[in-house]
Write a protein that holds these residues in place. Sequence first.
Motif, PDB file in Angstrom:
ATOM      1  N   VAL A   4      35.321  39.364  37.875  1.00 47.37           N
ATOM      2  CA  VAL A   4      33.999  39.623  37.180  1.00 47.37           C
ATOM      3  C   VAL A   4      32.954  38.968  37.871  1.00 47.37           C
ATOM      4  O   VAL A   4      31.947  39.475  38.119  1.00 47.37           O
ATOM      5  N   ALA A   5      33.067  37.705  38.194  1.00 48.13           N
ATOM      6  CA  ALA A   5      31.824  36.798  38.663  1.00 48.13           C
ATOM      7  C   ALA A   5      31.316  37.364  40.084  1.00 48.13           C
ATOM      8  O   ALA A   5      30.409  37.470  40.284  1.00 48.13           O
ATOM      9  N   ARG A   6      32.588  37.828  40.773  1.00 48.52           N
ATOM     10  CA  ARG A   6      32.009  38.493  42.136  1.00 48.52           C
ATOM     11  C   ARG A   6      31.358  39.789  42.067  1.00 48.52           C
ATOM     12  O   ARG A   6      30.349  39.928  42.733  1.00 48.52           O
ATOM     13  N   VAL A   7      31.553  40.636  41.148  1.00 49.07           N
ATOM     14  CA  VAL A   7      30.819  41.784  40.936  1.00 49.07           C
ATOM     15  C   VAL A   7      29.661  41.427  40.446  1.00 49.07           C
ATOM     16  O   VAL A   7      28.576  42.000  40.947  1.00 49.07           O
ATOM     17  N   MET A   8      29.514  40.531  39.688  1.00 47.67           N
ATOM     18  CA  MET A   8      28.156  39.991  38.973  1.00 47.67           C
ATOM     19  C   MET A   8      27.367  39.332  40.030  1.00 47.67           C
ATOM     20  O   MET A   8      25.903  39.701  39.944  1.00 47.67           O
ATOM     21  N   LEU A   9      27.654  38.705  41.006  1.00 48.56           N
ATOM     22  CA  LEU A   9      27.000  38.170  41.971  1.00 48.56           C
ATOM     23  C   LEU A   9      26.646  39.210  43.158  1.00 48.56           C
ATOM     24  O   LEU A   9      25.506  39.152  43.538  1.00 48.56           O
ATOM     25  N   ALA A  10      27.271  40.101  43.246  1.00 43.14           N
ATOM     26  CA  ALA A  10      27.057  41.305  44.521  1.00 43.14           C
ATOM     27  C   ALA A  10      25.922  42.222  43.714  1.00 43.14           C
ATOM     28  O   ALA A  10      25.225  42.630  44.693  1.00 43.14           O
ATOM     29  N   PHE A  11      25.874  42.212  42.511  1.00 43.12           N
ATOM     30  CA  PHE A  11      25.010  43.242  41.763  1.00 43.12           C
ATOM     31  C   PHE A  11      24.253  42.272  40.878  1.00 43.12           C
ATOM     32  O   PHE A  11      24.415  42.580  39.539  1.00 43.12           O
ATOM     33  N   PRO A  12      23.542  41.460  41.088  1.00 39.70           N
ATOM     34  CA  PRO A  12      22.763  40.510  40.301  1.00 39.70           C
ATOM     35  C   PRO A  12      21.703  41.253  39.104  1.00 39.70           C
ATOM     36  O   PRO A  12      21.618  40.451  38.031  1.00 39.70           O
ATOM     37  N   THR A  13      21.470  42.284  39.490  1.00 42.65           N
ATOM     38  CA  THR A  13      20.373  43.075  38.514  1.00 42.65           C
ATOM     39  C   THR A  13      21.238  43.803  37.368  1.00 42.65           C
ATOM     40  O   THR A  13      20.797  44.233  36.502  1.00 42.65           O
ATOM     41  N   ALA A  14      22.631  43.894  37.653  1.00 41.72           N
ATOM     42  CA  ALA A  14      23.465  44.543  36.881  1.00 41.72           C
ATOM     43  C   ALA A  14      23.571  43.952  35.575  1.00 41.72           C
ATOM     44  O   ALA A  14      23.671  42.584  35.410  1.00 41.72           O
ATOM     45  N   ARG A  15      23.784  44.486  34.354  1.00 39.06           N
ATOM     46  CA  ARG A  15      24.241  43.726  33.139  1.00 39.06           C
ATOM     47  C   ARG A  15      25.706  43.821  32.909  1.00 39.06           C
ATOM     48  O   ARG A  15      26.385  44.784  33.105  1.00 39.06           O
ATOM     49  N   MET A  16      26.161  42.431  32.514  1.00 41.56           N
ATOM     50  CA  MET A  16      27.620  42.761  32.356  1.00 41.56           C
ATOM     51  C   MET A  16      28.284  43.573  31.719  1.00 41.56           C
ATOM     52  O   MET A  16      29.192  44.301  31.641  1.00 41.56           O
ATOM     53  N   ASP A  17      27.330  43.672  30.367  1.00 37.37           N
ATOM     54  CA  ASP A  17      27.963  44.791  29.247  1.00 37.37           C
ATOM     55  C   ASP A  17      27.984  46.373  29.712  1.00 37.37           C
ATOM     56  O   ASP A  17      28.331  47.154  29.123  1.00 37.37           O
ATOM     57  N   ASP A  18      27.116  46.657  30.737  1.00 38.74           N
ATOM     58  CA  ASP A  18      26.973  47.671  31.311  1.00 38.74           C
ATOM     59  C   ASP A  18      28.202  48.029  32.470  1.00 38.74           C
ATOM     60  O   ASP A  18      28.809  49.253  32.361  1.00 38.74           O
ATOM     61  N   LEU A  19      28.612  46.878  32.972  1.00 33.36           N
ATOM     62  CA  LEU A  19      29.956  47.048  34.004  1.00 33.36           C
ATOM     63  C   LEU A  19      31.233  46.730  33.362  1.00 33.36           C
ATOM     64  O   LEU A  19      32.225  47.325  33.905  1.00 33.36           O
ATOM     65  N   PHE A  20      31.131  46.018  32.221  1.00 32.00           N
ATOM     66  CA  PHE A  20      32.449  45.685  31.543  1.00 32.00           C
ATOM     67  C   PHE A  20      32.505  45.882  29.921  1.00 32.00           C
ATOM     68  O   PHE A  20      31.333  45.690  29.441  1.00 32.00           O
ATOM     69  N   SER A  21      33.528  46.297  29.440  1.00 32.75           N
ATOM     70  CA  SER A  21      33.440  46.308  27.962  1.00 32.75           C
ATOM     71  C   SER A  21      34.884  45.567  27.398  1.00 32.75           C
ATOM     72  O   SER A  21      35.846  45.713  28.293  1.00 32.75           O
ATOM     73  N   ALA A  22      34.946  45.217  26.308  1.00 32.63           N
ATOM     74  CA  ALA A  22      36.199  44.630  25.703  1.00 32.63           C
ATOM     75  C   ALA A  22      36.443  45.740  24.801  1.00 32.63           C
ATOM     76  O   ALA A  22      35.882  46.267  24.031  1.00 32.63           O
ATOM     77  N   ARG A  23      37.816  45.897  24.717  1.00 34.25           N
ATOM     78  CA  ARG A  23      38.524  46.665  23.815  1.00 34.25           C
ATOM     79  C   ARG A  23      39.892  46.378  23.433  1.00 34.25           C
ATOM     80  O   ARG A  23      40.463  45.440  24.309  1.00 34.25           O
ATOM     81  N   ARG A  24      40.541  46.712  22.489  1.00 33.01           N
ATOM     82  CA  ARG A  24      41.859  46.143  22.167  1.00 33.01           C
ATOM     83  C   ARG A  24      43.091  47.090  22.878  1.00 33.01           C
ATOM     84  O   ARG A  24      42.999  48.363  23.000  1.00 33.01           O
ATOM     85  N   ALA A  25      43.964  46.501  23.436  1.00 31.73           N
ATOM     86  CA  ALA A  25      44.958  47.294  24.375  1.00 31.73           C
ATOM     87  C   ALA A  25      45.973  48.195  23.401  1.00 31.73           C
ATOM     88  O   ALA A  25      46.023  47.848  22.080  1.00 31.73           O
ATOM     89  N   GLU A  26      46.445  49.333  23.785  1.00 34.20           N
ATOM     90  CA  GLU A  26      47.158  49.980  22.994  1.00 34.20           C
ATOM     91  C   GLU A  26      48.461  49.280  22.639  1.00 34.20           C
ATOM     92  O   GLU A  26      49.052  48.614  23.610  1.00 34.20           O
ATOM     93  N   PRO A  27      49.084  49.170  21.424  1.00 35.67           N
ATOM     94  CA  PRO A  27      50.382  48.553  21.189  1.00 35.67           C
ATOM     95  C   PRO A  27      51.444  49.133  21.971  1.00 35.67           C
ATOM     96  O   PRO A  27      51.364  50.409  22.092  1.00 35.67           O
ATOM     97  N   ALA A  28      52.313  48.448  22.593  1.00 33.49           N
ATOM     98  CA  ALA A  28      53.293  48.791  23.288  1.00 33.49           C
ATOM     99  C   ALA A  28      54.275  49.756  22.299  1.00 33.49           C
ATOM    100  O   ALA A  28      54.740  49.213  21.172  1.00 33.49           O
ATOM    101  N   VAL A  29      54.896  50.539  22.844  1.00 30.87           N
ATOM    102  CA  VAL A  29      55.949  51.336  22.054  1.00 30.87           C
ATOM    103  C   VAL A  29      57.320  50.847  22.487  1.00 30.87           C
ATOM    104  O   VAL A  29      57.694  51.054  23.696  1.00 30.87           O
ATOM    105  N   ALA A  30      57.991  50.507  21.387  1.00 28.78           N
ATOM    106  CA  ALA A  30      59.490  49.873  21.640  1.00 28.78           C
ATOM    107  C   ALA A  30      60.495  50.903  21.830  1.00 28.78           C
ATOM    108  O   ALA A  30      60.410  52.264  21.441  1.00 28.78           O
TER     109      ALA A  30
END
Length: 87
Positions: free
Chosen positions: A61-87
């Motif tokens: 994440v830090a390397r991407v942000m340093l390579a493109f310093p004008t980009a917004r982190m929330d444009d490049l990455f989003s937080a989600r909940r993983a799908e629960p594993a099916v047993a």
Amino acid sequence: MQPSHASQGEPVLVLNRQKLDDLRRAHGIDTEAELARRIGVNPSTLWRVSQGEVQPSHVFVARVMLAFPTARMDDLFSARRAEPAVA
């Protein structure tokens, strides 16, 4: 009783590949290999993160942000909940 979020899976960080591709093109980066070199990662790491096979590390994440310093982190990455594993 467990909180309702417990059944939703762990939080995961997801790369917005479309935005990264937009930045790649805007910066004249023609190939995936050149993009990987620009952000300082192995091309296979970039592919695995792009496909959601692995979580982007804090270093990735830090390397991407340093390579493109004008980009917004929330444009490049989003937080989600993983799908629960099916047993």
